[in-house]
Design an enzyme around this catalytic site. Structure first.
Site, PDB file in Angstrom:
ATOM      1  N   TYR A  38       0.849  -1.318  -0.010  1.00 26.96           N
ATOM      2  CA  TYR A  38       0.127  -0.045   0.084  1.00 26.96           C
ATOM      3  C   TYR A  38       0.956   1.364  -0.041  1.00 26.96           C
ATOM      4  O   TYR A  38       1.733   1.391   0.910  1.00 26.96           O
ATOM      5  CB  TYR A  38      -0.818  -0.052   1.353  1.00 26.96           C
ATOM      6  CG  TYR A  38      -2.195  -1.238   1.249  1.00 26.96           C
ATOM      7  CD1 TYR A  38      -3.078  -0.719   0.777  1.00 26.96           C
ATOM      8  CD2 TYR A  38      -1.650  -2.068   1.774  1.00 26.96           C
ATOM      9  CE1 TYR A  38      -4.185  -1.821   0.652  1.00 26.96           C
ATOM     10  CE2 TYR A  38      -2.864  -3.299   1.961  1.00 26.96           C
ATOM     11  CZ  TYR A  38      -3.804  -2.972   1.327  1.00 26.96           C
ATOM     12  OH  TYR A  38      -4.853  -3.919   1.339  1.00 26.96           O
ATOM     13  N   SER A  39       0.677   2.230  -0.936  1.00 26.62           N
ATOM     14  CA  SER A  39       1.261   3.499  -0.873  1.00 26.62           C
ATOM     15  C   SER A  39       0.955   4.210   0.327  1.00 26.62           C
ATOM     16  O   SER A  39      -0.211   4.239   0.704  1.00 26.62           O
ATOM     17  CB  SER A  39       0.897   4.365  -1.999  1.00 26.62           C
ATOM     18  OG  SER A  39       1.159   3.610  -3.231  1.00 26.62           O
ATOM     19  N   CYS A  52      -0.374   6.970 -10.577  1.00 29.74           N
ATOM     20  CA  CYS A  52      -0.612   5.913  -9.577  1.00 29.74           C
ATOM     21  C   CYS A  52      -1.955   5.627  -9.553  1.00 29.74           C
ATOM     22  O   CYS A  52      -2.880   6.553  -9.624  1.00 29.74           O
ATOM     23  CB  CYS A  52       0.024   6.513  -8.151  1.00 29.74           C
ATOM     24  SG  CYS A  52      -0.019   5.377  -6.779  1.00 29.74           S
ATOM     25  N   GLU A  70       3.535   4.078 -10.783  1.00 31.73           N
ATOM     26  CA  GLU A  70       3.175   2.843  -9.817  1.00 31.73           C
ATOM     27  C   GLU A  70       1.679   2.243 -10.140  1.00 31.73           C
ATOM     28  O   GLU A  70       0.892   3.171  -9.196  1.00 31.73           O
ATOM     29  CB  GLU A  70       3.622   3.255  -8.454  1.00 31.73           C
ATOM     30  CG  GLU A  70       3.700   1.932  -7.480  1.00 31.73           C
ATOM     31  CD  GLU A  70       4.016   2.847  -5.992  1.00 31.73           C
ATOM     32  OE1 GLU A  70       5.269   2.504  -6.003  1.00 31.73           O
ATOM     33  OE2 GLU A  70       3.384   3.235  -5.420  1.00 31.73           O
ATOM     34  N   TYR A  84      -1.219  -0.986  -9.810  1.00 33.68           N
ATOM     35  CA  TYR A  84      -1.310  -2.313  -9.238  1.00 33.68           C
ATOM     36  C   TYR A  84      -2.726  -2.935  -9.674  1.00 33.68           C
ATOM     37  O   TYR A  84      -3.596  -2.152 -10.390  1.00 33.68           O
ATOM     38  CB  TYR A  84      -1.545  -2.032  -7.732  1.00 33.68           C
ATOM     39  CG  TYR A  84      -2.313  -0.746  -7.405  1.00 33.68           C
ATOM     40  CD1 TYR A  84      -3.675  -0.756  -7.096  1.00 33.68           C
ATOM     41  CD2 TYR A  84      -1.703   0.401  -6.954  1.00 33.68           C
ATOM     42  CE1 TYR A  84      -4.312   0.172  -6.736  1.00 33.68           C
ATOM     43  CE2 TYR A  84      -2.319   1.527  -6.776  1.00 33.68           C
ATOM     44  CZ  TYR A  84      -3.456   1.560  -6.308  1.00 33.68           C
ATOM     45  OH  TYR A  84      -4.247   2.524  -5.975  1.00 33.68           O
TER      46      TYR A  84
END
Length: 379
Positions: A157-158, A337, A377, A379
């Site tokens: 998790y960012s 992101c 980044e 996901y």
């Protein structure tokens, strides 16, 4: 002209973003500025400037710095966190995680938002330091359903806070987590057995609960050393997490060794107004630092793009494509992101815009990556 101005210089100056709110700022003497009935020391103006335009330019530069100096920022500790030359990496491994404590869990979105997103503050006691743009690995309790007898897999998790955390003391970290819920496509009913294990664990946590942390990890999304750089930040949903950290460092915290003087431009794509994350913080920066922050949202269920379809973040970028490309050509950093599904649409839009401008997108992208201006980044 210079002699006449040496006694007192006075202009009407716009304060903040409201064009109707104007104050008169007077210069008294050589190095003292009276601003909103307060005296400020300043770098002396060159009153021997060749023309009034040069003098106005000097005034504008000083006035901008005064506006920012006048904003109240939050003191942070310990400032020793600024001393490290390299970001902390993998202080705790997946097999030997750090046990931290949940401090706060609160819903971030309104009632009309599809799904639930939570703001989760974790106390790590200062033992798992990190830099803005890094991630924590979270290991939810219980056995791995695919490998009984072994722990659950780590989920990244960012981190949505600066190195000082929401408490500004270097002892907490914040995560922005969307609860992953699975609905059977045939019945339309929720299937708890397929829900996201880690996101539901975090969103259901209570203050005092323990959580296993690994990391920190990541160097791709770190801020550049130059505090005057331009940052173009593109996010969908919880991908806004690292940008919240950037912006708090730029505009909220009083860090003596970091004085942001560049431009930060945030593009945020979510479903509707109730889905906006940290909107109060971002709009406050827009009000207080209009010369250093821009904020544009793409609400897919409320806004329409130029073709009349749903507005996605790539459509909003296309609206400002000339400015975005000029900033990139000038050395701006661009960050992406969020869900990996955002990238194909964004890439296709940037490629089309480049071609319309007579540019080769593949060559431009290669150049951005080579210059370390391109940060992704997903996901």
């Amino acid at each position: 002209m210079a002699q006449a101005l040496s006694a007192q210089v006075s202009w009407s100056v716009q304060i903040g973003s409201d064009a109707s709110a104007r104050k008169t700022t007077g210069f008294k003497g050589h190095n003292s500025i009276c601003f909103n009935n307060k005296s400020w020391l300043s770098t002396p103006l060159n009153l021997k400037a060749k023309n009034i335009q040069q003098l106005k330019y000097q005034f504008k530069v000083q006035c901008t710095s005064l506006q920012q100096a006048g904003k109240t920022k939050v003191s942070v500790t310990p400032l020793e966190l600024e001393n490290a030359k390299e970001p902390p990496l993998h202080l705790y491994k997946n097999k030997q995680p750090y046990t931290a404590t949940i401090v706060k869990v609160e819903r971030l979105v309104g009632p009309a938002a599809p799904g639930e997103t939570c703001h989760i503050v974790i106390d790590h006691g200062g033992n798992v330091p990190y830099w803005e743009g890094q991630s924590y690995g979270i290991i939810p309790p219980g056995d791995n359903p695919k490998k009984p007898g072994t722990p659950n897999n780590v989920r990244l998790y960012s981190i949505a806070s600066t190195r000082y955390g929401d408490s500004f003391n270097g002892k907490t970290a914040t995560l922005c987590v969307r609860r992953a819920v699975y609905y059977d496509p045939e019945t339309g009913k929720e299937d708890p057995s397929k829900n996201g294990i880690c996101s539901n664990f975090l969103c259901d946590s209570k203050p005092g609960d323990k959580v296993q942390i690994a990391g920190p990890s990541g160097k791709i999304m770190l801020l550049p050393e130059d505090p005057s750089a331009t940052h173009i930040m593109i996010a969908t949903g919880t991908g806004v997490a690292p940008y919240r950290a950037y912006l708090r460092r730029m505009f909220m915290e009083d860090v003596p060794t970091y004085r942001f003087g560049g431009l930060a431009w945030l593009f945020l794509g979510v479903a509707n107004s109730d889905s906006l994350l940290y909107d109060d913080e971002f709009t406050s920066y827009l009000r207080d630092y209009p010369d250093n922050f821009r904020y544009d949202t793409a609400l897919s269920r409320e806004h329409k793009n130029k073709s009349g379809g749903k507005m996605y973040v790539q459509d909003k970028i296309e609206e400002y494509s000339d400015e975005v490309f000029k900033l990139l050509d000038g050395g701006a950093h661009i960050y992406f992101c969020g869900l990996k599904g955002m990238m194909p649409g964004i890439q296709a839009t940037l490629k089309r815009v480049a071609e319309e401008r007579g540019e080769n997108w593949d060559e431009k992208l290669s150049r951005l990556k080579k210059n370390k201006q391109w940060h992704v980044e997903v996901y």
